[in-house]
Write a protein that holds these residues in place. Structure first.
Motif, PDB file in Angstrom:
ATOM      1  N   PHE A 109       0.842  -1.191   0.031  1.00 30.28           N
ATOM      2  CA  PHE A 109       0.098   0.016  -0.096  1.00 30.28           C
ATOM      3  C   PHE A 109       0.814   1.372  -0.018  1.00 30.28           C
ATOM      4  O   PHE A 109       0.182   2.069  -0.385  1.00 30.28           O
ATOM      5  N   ILE A 110       2.073   1.114   0.452  1.00 36.59           N
ATOM      6  CA  ILE A 110       2.997   2.260   0.409  1.00 36.59           C
ATOM      7  C   ILE A 110       4.159   2.377  -0.405  1.00 36.59           C
ATOM      8  O   ILE A 110       4.757   1.386  -0.716  1.00 36.59           O
ATOM      9  N   GLN A 111       4.153   3.605  -1.148  1.00 36.68           N
ATOM     10  CA  GLN A 111       5.414   3.520  -1.841  1.00 36.68           C
ATOM     11  C   GLN A 111       6.024   5.004  -1.668  1.00 36.68           C
ATOM     12  O   GLN A 111       5.498   5.756  -1.097  1.00 36.68           O
ATOM     13  N   GLU A 112       7.210   5.244  -2.546  1.00 35.49           N
ATOM     14  CA  GLU A 112       7.817   6.474  -2.621  1.00 35.49           C
ATOM     15  C   GLU A 112       6.791   7.603  -2.743  1.00 35.49           C
ATOM     16  O   GLU A 112       5.898   7.439  -3.713  1.00 35.49           O
ATOM     17  N   GLY A 113       7.004   8.818  -2.080  1.00 31.51           N
ATOM     18  CA  GLY A 113       6.173   9.908  -2.230  1.00 31.51           C
ATOM     19  C   GLY A 113       5.073   9.757  -1.241  1.00 31.51           C
ATOM     20  O   GLY A 113       4.382  10.826  -1.143  1.00 31.51           O
ATOM     21  N   ASP A 114       4.568   8.649  -0.699  1.00 27.59           N
ATOM     22  CA  ASP A 114       3.478   8.498   0.306  1.00 27.59           C
ATOM     23  C   ASP A 114       3.799   8.757   1.658  1.00 27.59           C
ATOM     24  O   ASP A 114       5.090   8.337   2.120  1.00 27.59           O
ATOM     25  N   GLU A 115       2.926   9.431   2.345  1.00 27.66           N
ATOM     26  CA  GLU A 115       3.055   9.929   3.696  1.00 27.66           C
ATOM     27  C   GLU A 115       2.318   9.089   4.951  1.00 27.66           C
ATOM     28  O   GLU A 115       1.061   8.940   4.289  1.00 27.66           O
ATOM     29  N   VAL A 116       2.832   8.533   5.709  1.00 25.25           N
ATOM     30  CA  VAL A 116       2.082   7.656   6.789  1.00 25.25           C
ATOM     31  C   VAL A 116       2.255   8.616   7.948  1.00 25.25           C
ATOM     32  O   VAL A 116       3.441   8.904   8.538  1.00 25.25           O
ATOM     33  N   ILE A 117       1.115   8.991   8.702  1.00 24.32           N
ATOM     34  CA  ILE A 117       1.137   9.716  10.034  1.00 24.32           C
ATOM     35  C   ILE A 117       1.088   8.843  10.952  1.00 24.32           C
ATOM     36  O   ILE A 117       0.249   7.746  11.094  1.00 24.32           O
ATOM     37  N   ILE A 118       2.319   8.960  11.736  1.00 25.60           N
ATOM     38  CA  ILE A 118       2.676   8.074  13.059  1.00 25.60           C
ATOM     39  C   ILE A 118       2.539   8.772  14.341  1.00 25.60           C
ATOM     40  O   ILE A 118       3.424   9.622  14.596  1.00 25.60           O
ATOM     41  N   PRO A 119       1.555   8.551  15.260  1.00 27.29           N
ATOM     42  CA  PRO A 119       1.552   9.371  16.489  1.00 27.29           C
ATOM     43  C   PRO A 119       2.857   8.905  17.603  1.00 27.29           C
ATOM     44  O   PRO A 119       2.784   7.562  17.392  1.00 27.29           O
ATOM     45  N   ALA A 120       3.623   9.759  17.975  1.00 25.02           N
ATOM     46  CA  ALA A 120       4.653   9.251  18.936  1.00 25.02           C
ATOM     47  C   ALA A 120       4.020   9.453  20.274  1.00 25.02           C
ATOM     48  O   ALA A 120       3.583  10.556  20.540  1.00 25.02           O
ATOM     49  N   PRO A 121       4.156   8.749  21.282  1.00 23.04           N
ATOM     50  CA  PRO A 121       5.314   7.432  21.136  1.00 23.04           C
ATOM     51  C   PRO A 121       4.698   6.371  20.444  1.00 23.04           C
ATOM     52  O   PRO A 121       3.475   6.163  20.051  1.00 23.04           O
ATOM     53  N   TYR A 132      10.929   1.018   4.626  1.00 24.77           N
ATOM     54  CA  TYR A 132      11.474  -0.023   3.983  1.00 24.77           C
ATOM     55  C   TYR A 132      10.595  -0.123   2.581  1.00 24.77           C
ATOM     56  O   TYR A 132      10.778  -0.735   1.617  1.00 24.77           O
ATOM     57  N   SER A 133       9.245   0.503   2.854  1.00 25.32           N
ATOM     58  CA  SER A 133       8.155   0.288   1.561  1.00 25.32           C
ATOM     59  C   SER A 133       8.576   1.620   0.829  1.00 25.32           C
ATOM     60  O   SER A 133       7.838   1.914  -0.450  1.00 25.32           O
ATOM     61  N   GLY A 134       9.376   2.567   1.086  1.00 25.84           N
ATOM     62  CA  GLY A 134       9.909   3.640   0.442  1.00 25.84           C
ATOM     63  C   GLY A 134       9.026   4.792   0.775  1.00 25.84           C
ATOM     64  O   GLY A 134       9.147   6.242   0.377  1.00 25.84           O
ATOM     65  N   GLY A 135       8.064   4.757   1.612  1.00 22.34           N
ATOM     66  CA  GLY A 135       7.288   6.007   2.287  1.00 22.34           C
ATOM     67  C   GLY A 135       8.061   6.855   3.179  1.00 22.34           C
ATOM     68  O   GLY A 135       9.202   6.587   3.542  1.00 22.34           O
ATOM     69  N   LYS A 136       7.184   7.763   3.608  1.00 25.48           N
ATOM     70  CA  LYS A 136       7.897   8.899   4.550  1.00 25.48           C
ATOM     71  C   LYS A 136       7.012   8.775   5.805  1.00 25.48           C
ATOM     72  O   LYS A 136       5.622   8.962   5.610  1.00 25.48           O
ATOM     73  N   SER A 137       7.795   8.668   6.866  1.00 26.35           N
ATOM     74  CA  SER A 137       6.999   8.837   8.411  1.00 26.35           C
ATOM     75  C   SER A 137       6.759  10.177   8.482  1.00 26.35           C
ATOM     76  O   SER A 137       7.588  10.996   8.479  1.00 26.35           O
ATOM     77  N   VAL A 138       5.362  10.718   9.008  1.00 22.17           N
ATOM     78  CA  VAL A 138       5.041  12.157   9.470  1.00 22.17           C
ATOM     79  C   VAL A 138       4.908  11.879  11.031  1.00 22.17           C
ATOM     80  O   VAL A 138       3.812  11.239  11.382  1.00 22.17           O
ATOM     81  N   VAL A 139       5.927  11.762  11.653  1.00 16.83           N
ATOM     82  CA  VAL A 139       5.699  11.928  13.229  1.00 16.83           C
ATOM     83  C   VAL A 139       5.071  12.914  13.849  1.00 16.83           C
ATOM     84  O   VAL A 139       5.480  14.135  13.648  1.00 16.83           O
ATOM     85  N   VAL A 140       3.929  12.452  14.629  1.00 13.43           N
ATOM     86  CA  VAL A 140       3.245  13.366  15.295  1.00 13.43           C
ATOM     87  C   VAL A 140       3.339  13.488  16.804  1.00 13.43           C
ATOM     88  O   VAL A 140       2.995  12.296  17.219  1.00 13.43           O
ATOM     89  N   GLU A 141       4.345  14.064  17.511  1.00 12.23           N
ATOM     90  CA  GLU A 141       4.408  14.122  18.876  1.00 12.23           C
ATOM     91  C   GLU A 141       3.127  14.340  19.783  1.00 12.23           C
ATOM     92  O   GLU A 141       2.596  15.455  19.690  1.00 12.23           O
ATOM     93  N   THR A 142       2.976  13.466  20.567  1.00  6.48           N
ATOM     94  CA  THR A 142       1.397  13.484  21.305  1.00  6.48           C
ATOM     95  C   THR A 142       2.159  14.070  22.806  1.00  6.48           C
ATOM     96  O   THR A 142       3.306  13.784  23.204  1.00  6.48           O
ATOM     97  N   LYS A 143       1.360  14.402  23.784  1.00  3.07           N
ATOM     98  CA  LYS A 143       1.809  14.989  24.890  1.00  3.07           C
ATOM     99  C   LYS A 143       1.042  13.956  26.063  1.00  3.07           C
ATOM    100  O   LYS A 143       0.004  13.479  25.919  1.00  3.07           O
ATOM    101  N   ASP A 144       1.679  14.079  26.974  1.00  2.44           N
ATOM    102  CA  ASP A 144       1.337  13.177  28.363  1.00  2.44           C
ATOM    103  C   ASP A 144      -0.022  14.019  28.600  1.00  2.44           C
ATOM    104  O   ASP A 144      -0.654  13.220  29.055  1.00  2.44           O
TER     105      ASP A 144
END
Ligand code: PMP
Ligand code: GLU
Length: 387
Positions: A109-121, A132-144
């Motif tokens: 489902f993911i390839q170069e140019g695709d963005e994946v939103i990942i809440p951190a932690p 590994y799939s060639g995509g880009k992680s968009v990390v969103v820092e969550t708060k305590d």
């Protein structure tokens, strides 16, 4: 010699630390490990019996790639009974653990140019699979302060025309945070009218101590269509070694793609595990699951009280899973340095928060007995007092 994509992949930090702790222990060192994301219980007898029966009945051959029909039916029944979700067998693909389900999903489902939103932690594996799939992680820092949960506003700000997927984990590894129905609905509202899909990792569904679990796909028709539900048995039924996970989705195109990939890589999962999984899913192990949960809850309460009694450490009581995501900022922001020295000086293995995308925290797994929890947290507090 090697490919760029394998060179860009990091080893799983959680597995690396648990392995190091086990090696040091085997060499005779006094090590207490709180690093493993693995129940310390054995698989319930009724499940082991089903596996033995399967061997004796000769279920030892290849099966359909997605799983035997009776297993797919049982997954469908489980999703209906527990989560009020109406899937069909053709919507389910059983794989070698939820990690494998996620791997299949990202590759298809993911390839170069695709963005994946990942809440951190986040769980350590997600960004690696995106890379590994060639995509880009968009990390969103969550708060305590937000209970380590992504807010609708944060989601809205992270969306771009390239966003392909949002990953949600409820309850979360490493924070234990559980999304309420209302919170999931509010995130769903933000996604309405977009093509963004949601991968909902619900591995810790059965380990909820406070509040009520809500399956992400269950909150609306719109979310049902855009959600890929990922689940397994490793954590809920103490079956880490059996390797069983599944993904469920009503997207036929995606389902065909992941089946095709699995048909050319691992084929079906172990046939014996499939029969064991039926016994784990059909309700016959429910009493065992409840007993493990009661034990985990006692350990959680003990560990939280011990940590919060120290003036250098603090933790939000997790609603689910079996981890504490401990704030060490009063001691240091350098979680890797903290964990390395703690292992050397006190023989305690924790996982640094930096591996989960959040500096100034460490992950402590309470999937271990109460005596070890008391002794281990005592050593951690001593260590902090002299850091
Ligand atoms: N998702 C989460 C959030 C996890 O913590 C784990 C733990 N290993 C997995 C997926 C994968 O589990 P498994 O491959 O054993 O099913
Ligand atoms: N998921 C577990 C953990 O977070 C097991 C290790 C792994 O698969 O990375 O520790």
């Amino acid at each position: 010699m090697l490919t760029d994509r394998i060179n860009s992949l990091s080893e799983s930090l959680t597995i690396a630390i648990s392995t190091l702790a086990a090696e040091l222990k085997a060499k005779g060192k006094d090590i207490l490990s709180f690093s493993a994301g693995e129940p310390d219980f054995t698989t319930p007898q009724v499940i082991k019996d089903a596996a033995i029966q399967a061997i004796n009945d000769g279920h030892t051959r290849y099966t359909a790639v997605a799983g035997i029909p009776s297993l797919l039916d049982e997954v469908v029944n489980k999703l209906k009974r527990d989560n009020n979700l109406n899937y069909e067998p053709k919507n389910i693909l059983v794989s070698n653990g939820a990690k494998h389900s996620l791997f299949n999903l990202f590759q298809a489902f993911i390839q170069e140019g695709d963005e994946v939103i990942i809440p951190a932690p986040y769980w350590v594996t997600y960004p690696e699979l995106v890379t590994y799939s060639g995509g880009k992680s968009v990390v969103v820092e969550t708060k305590d302060g937000d209970g380590f949960k992504i807010t609708p506003r944060q989601l809205k700000e992270a969306l771009t025309p390239k966003t392909k997927l949002l990953i949600l984990t409820t309850p979360s590894n490493p924070s234990g945070a559980l999304y309420t129905k209302e919170e999931i609905e509010a995130l769903g509202e933000v996604l309405k009218g977009t093509d963004v899909m949601v991968a909902s990792d619900e591995m810790y569904e059965k380990l909820v101590y406070d509040g009520k679990f809500t399956a992400v796909a269950s909150v609306s028709d719109d979310m049902f269509k855009r959600t890929i539900t990922i689940n397994g048995l490793s954590k809920s039924v103490a079956m880490t070694g059996w390797r069983f996970g599944y993904m469920a989705s009503v997207n036929d195109e995606l389902n065909k793609a992941v089946r095709k990939l699995q048909s050319q890589s691992t084929s079906n999962i172990n046939s014996i595990t499939q029969y064991a999984a039926i016994a784990a899913l059909n309700g016959s192990a429910d009493k065992d699951i409840e007993d493990m949960k009661v034990e985990f809850k006692k350990r959680r309460d003990l560990a939280v009280d011990l940590i919060n009694a120290s003036d250098k450490l603090s933790v939000i009581k997790p609603d689910g899973a079996f981890y504490l995501f401990v704030n060490i900022k009063a001691v240091t922001d350098d979680s890797m340095g903290f964990c390395t020295k703690l292992l050397e000086d006190k023989g305690i293995a924790l996982v640094p928060g930096v591996g989960f995308g959040s500096e100034g925290y460490v992950r402590l797994s309470f999937a271990t007995d109460e005596a070890t929890i008391k002794e281990g947290i005592g050593r951690i507090i001593d260590f902090c007092n002299s850091y």
